[in-house]
Motif scaffolding. Structure first.
Motif, PDB file in Angstrom:
ATOM      1  N   PHE A  13       0.713  -1.140  -0.188  1.00  0.00           N
ATOM      2  CA  PHE A  13       0.168   0.200   0.113  1.00  0.00           C
ATOM      3  C   PHE A  13       0.763   1.067  -0.056  1.00  0.00           C
ATOM      4  O   PHE A  13       1.879   1.423   0.708  1.00  0.00           O
ATOM      5  N   SER A  14       0.489   2.115  -0.924  1.00  0.00           N
ATOM      6  CA  SER A  14       1.293   3.466  -0.983  1.00  0.00           C
ATOM      7  C   SER A  14       0.607   4.536  -1.248  1.00  0.00           C
ATOM      8  O   SER A  14      -0.688   4.542  -2.038  1.00  0.00           O
ATOM      9  N   ILE A  15       1.017   5.823  -0.884  1.00  0.00           N
ATOM     10  CA  ILE A  15       0.308   6.997  -1.429  1.00  0.00           C
ATOM     11  C   ILE A  15       1.073   7.722  -2.111  1.00  0.00           C
ATOM     12  O   ILE A  15       2.227   8.085  -2.183  1.00  0.00           O
ATOM     13  N   ASP A  16       0.453   8.189  -3.379  1.00  0.00           N
ATOM     14  CA  ASP A  16       0.929   9.255  -4.340  1.00  0.00           C
ATOM     15  C   ASP A  16       0.369  10.461  -3.981  1.00  0.00           C
ATOM     16  O   ASP A  16      -0.493  10.941  -3.989  1.00  0.00           O
ATOM     17  N   LEU A  17       1.235  11.081  -3.130  1.00  0.00           N
ATOM     18  CA  LEU A  17       1.040  12.339  -2.288  1.00  0.00           C
ATOM     19  C   LEU A  17       1.234  13.811  -3.329  1.00  0.00           C
ATOM     20  O   LEU A  17       2.324  14.152  -3.711  1.00  0.00           O
ATOM     21  N   GLU A  18       0.058  14.138  -3.781  1.00  0.00           N
ATOM     22  CA  GLU A  18      -0.079  15.221  -4.862  1.00  0.00           C
ATOM     23  C   GLU A  18      -1.366  15.895  -4.565  1.00  0.00           C
ATOM     24  O   GLU A  18      -2.262  15.293  -4.110  1.00  0.00           O
ATOM     25  N   ASP A  19      -1.299  17.104  -4.891  1.00  0.00           N
ATOM     26  CA  ASP A  19      -2.523  18.037  -4.904  1.00  0.00           C
ATOM     27  C   ASP A  19      -3.043  18.164  -6.330  1.00  0.00           C
ATOM     28  O   ASP A  19      -2.615  19.032  -7.309  1.00  0.00           O
ATOM     29  N   VAL A  20      -4.264  17.445  -6.617  1.00  0.00           N
ATOM     30  CA  VAL A  20      -4.809  17.470  -8.268  1.00  0.00           C
ATOM     31  C   VAL A  20      -5.188  18.937  -8.421  1.00  0.00           C
ATOM     32  O   VAL A  20      -5.216  19.177  -9.823  1.00  0.00           O
ATOM     33  N   ARG A  21      -5.485  19.659  -7.402  1.00  0.00           N
ATOM     34  CA  ARG A  21      -5.854  21.199  -7.886  1.00  0.00           C
ATOM     35  C   ARG A  21      -5.080  21.969  -8.641  1.00  0.00           C
ATOM     36  O   ARG A  21      -5.209  22.514  -9.543  1.00  0.00           O
ATOM     37  N   THR A  22      -3.624  21.512  -8.386  1.00  0.00           N
ATOM     38  CA  THR A  22      -2.561  22.246  -8.824  1.00  0.00           C
ATOM     39  C   THR A  22      -2.274  21.870 -10.264  1.00  0.00           C
ATOM     40  O   THR A  22      -1.365  22.418 -10.988  1.00  0.00           O
ATOM     41  N   MET A  23      -2.775  20.945 -10.640  1.00  0.00           N
ATOM     42  CA  MET A  23      -2.650  20.437 -12.228  1.00  0.00           C
ATOM     43  C   MET A  23      -3.526  20.787 -12.984  1.00  0.00           C
ATOM     44  O   MET A  23      -3.615  20.364 -14.217  1.00  0.00           O
ATOM     45  N   ILE A  24      -4.490  21.515 -12.657  1.00  0.00           N
ATOM     46  CA  ILE A  24      -5.716  22.104 -13.450  1.00  0.00           C
ATOM     47  C   ILE A  24      -5.855  23.772 -13.649  1.00  0.00           C
ATOM     48  O   ILE A  24      -5.542  24.035 -12.582  1.00  0.00           O
ATOM     49  N   GLU A  25      -6.297  24.243 -14.645  1.00  0.00           N
ATOM     50  CA  GLU A  25      -6.331  25.605 -14.857  1.00  0.00           C
ATOM     51  C   GLU A  25      -7.470  25.957 -13.873  1.00  0.00           C
ATOM     52  O   GLU A  25      -8.500  25.639 -13.780  1.00  0.00           O
ATOM     53  N   GLY A  26      -7.108  26.849 -12.934  1.00  0.00           N
ATOM     54  CA  GLY A  26      -8.003  27.690 -12.105  1.00  0.00           C
ATOM     55  C   GLY A  26      -8.185  26.700 -10.877  1.00  0.00           C
ATOM     56  O   GLY A  26      -8.994  27.050 -10.090  1.00  0.00           O
ATOM     57  N   GLY A  27      -7.369  25.871 -10.475  1.00  0.00           N
ATOM     58  CA  GLY A  27      -7.689  24.784  -9.449  1.00  0.00           C
ATOM     59  C   GLY A  27      -7.817  25.231  -8.177  1.00  0.00           C
ATOM     60  O   GLY A  27      -8.278  24.637  -7.237  1.00  0.00           O
ATOM     61  N   GLU A  28      -7.044  26.578  -8.135  1.00  0.00           N
ATOM     62  CA  GLU A  28      -7.007  27.190  -6.640  1.00  0.00           C
ATOM     63  C   GLU A  28      -8.264  27.586  -6.217  1.00  0.00           C
ATOM     64  O   GLU A  28      -8.532  27.829  -5.052  1.00  0.00           O
ATOM     65  N   ARG A  29      -9.206  27.752  -7.123  1.00  0.00           N
ATOM     66  CA  ARG A  29     -10.905  27.936  -6.631  1.00  0.00           C
ATOM     67  C   ARG A  29     -11.180  27.103  -5.847  1.00  0.00           C
ATOM     68  O   ARG A  29     -12.296  27.202  -4.991  1.00  0.00           O
ATOM     69  N   PHE A  30     -10.818  25.775  -5.893  1.00  0.00           N
ATOM     70  CA  PHE A  30     -11.347  24.519  -4.861  1.00  0.00           C
ATOM     71  C   PHE A  30     -10.666  24.540  -3.750  1.00  0.00           C
ATOM     72  O   PHE A  30      -9.387  24.909  -3.528  1.00  0.00           O
ATOM     73  N   ARG A  31     -11.367  24.019  -2.881  1.00  0.00           N
ATOM     74  CA  ARG A  31     -10.840  23.848  -1.534  1.00  0.00           C
ATOM     75  C   ARG A  31      -9.539  23.154  -1.331  1.00  0.00           C
ATOM     76  O   ARG A  31      -9.562  22.012  -1.986  1.00  0.00           O
ATOM     77  N   PRO A  32      -8.645  23.301  -0.706  1.00  0.00           N
ATOM     78  CA  PRO A  32      -7.552  22.397  -0.241  1.00  0.00           C
ATOM     79  C   PRO A  32      -7.907  21.228   0.502  1.00  0.00           C
ATOM     80  O   PRO A  32      -8.399  21.453   1.466  1.00  0.00           O
ATOM     81  N   ARG A  33      -7.585  20.068   0.278  1.00  0.00           N
ATOM     82  CA  ARG A  33      -8.113  18.897   0.642  1.00  0.00           C
ATOM     83  C   ARG A  33      -6.818  17.773   1.112  1.00  0.00           C
ATOM     84  O   ARG A  33      -7.147  16.795   1.766  1.00  0.00           O
ATOM     85  N   VAL A  34      -5.657  17.930   0.793  1.00  0.00           N
ATOM     86  CA  VAL A  34      -4.514  17.240   0.740  1.00  0.00           C
ATOM     87  C   VAL A  34      -4.356  16.805   2.178  1.00  0.00           C
ATOM     88  O   VAL A  34      -3.995  15.578   2.599  1.00  0.00           O
TER      89      VAL A  34
END
Length: 284
Positions: A13-34
């Motif tokens: 079991f492993s975690i790919d620790l990433e914030d998918v919001r940073t990979m889409i245009e305008g993603g900062e408008r969504f809540r941080p959840r990481v």
């Protein structure tokens, strides 16, 4: 082949620790959840007395230094997942080397020691990016878990093989597949673990445990996030069908993980698992 440790099959079991919001245009408008979702994984691991590997995107490390310290303090392994989560097909050997060094540097700045593992975004280590193994070895990486050894809608290296083997200086641990020609997919994590019928996943785990003694899996913070606003995920070609799967059964993941543990699996870090292998040359 992998080995059964303490008479228990191993779930990598492993975690790919990433914030998918940073990979889409305008993603900062969504809540941080990481942070919130990663802590749920940490609670699961603590409950089972387990330590796992977190493959970390450099940008996510820099933006969540406190979380990285929590992960390290709990005894989990910190490994690389590139600096900005760009697939290897978009990089050259030189730009990949620079990216990897930034990734390792960010982990070390956050307190990581002995960074020896790597996972390519979206399993984009394929035949035409096989040059990555040489770069990894030159930069001190000892193992990689970056190959999906089958045909895939995104990236796959069908001829790689199902068991770990050394490529140059690096031991490559390919993702565990279901092993059925009609649906030969990585059952140990992500969307497949969530979306496939649980009975099918459970049987695949049991067969793999009997055959090789280990199952490799991967999850992301979003895989258990039922509260995140919906958006089109990157890297799926704007497919509505695939985007639907990205949200499917997120609320079932933790229950399914507990059931895997009830089957008798043991979670351990990739680094510790590599140390149990009888050989690091050829098929292990």
């Amino acid at each position: 082949m992998g080995q059964v440790v303490d008479d228990k099959p191993v779930y990598l079991f492993s975690i790919d620790l990433e914030d998918v919001r940073t990979m889409i245009e305008g993603g900062e408008r969504f809540r941080p959840r990481v942070v919130e979702t990663t802590r749920r994984y940490l609670e699961f691991l603590a409950r089972h007395g387990a330590r796992c590997t977190f493959f970390c995107v450099g940008r996510t490390v820099r933006e969540n230094a406190g979380l990285i310290k929590e992960i390290a303090a709990a005894g989990h392994e910190l490994a690389c997942h590139t600096d900005l989560h760009r697939p290897l097909t978009e990089l050259t050997p030189d730009s990949f080397r620079e990216d990897l060094r930034r990734n390792i540097g960010s982990l070390r700045d956050a307190g990581a020691e002995g960074v020896v593992g790597f996972r390519a975004p979206m399993f984009s280590l394929v035949e035409r990016t096989a040059w990555a193994h040489e770069v990894l070895g030159e930069e001190g990486i000892e193992y990689s878990s970056s190959v999906l050894p089958a045909r895939s809608p995104l990236y796959g290296w069908e001829g790689f093989g199902a068991v770990p083997r050394r490529v140059g200086r690096v031991l490559e641990l390919p993702m565990t597949l279901r092993g059925k020609r009609s649906l030969n997919v990585p059952i140990g994590g992500g969307v497949y673990f969530r979306a496939l019928p649980w009975g099918m996943v459970r049987r695949a785990f049991a067969k793999q445990a009997a055959r090789q003694g280990s199952v490799l899996g991967y999850f992301h913070p979003y895989d258990i996030d039922t509260e995140q606003e919906r958006f089109m995920h990157p890297g799926i070609g704007n497919s509505r069908f695939y985007n639907h799967l990205m949200y499917r059964n997120r609320g079932d993941v933790m229950r399914r993980l507990d059931e895997v543990m009830a089957m008798g699996f043991r979670i351990m870090t990739y680094r510790d698992y590599v140390a149990t292998l009888p050989s690091r040359d050829g098929a292990a």
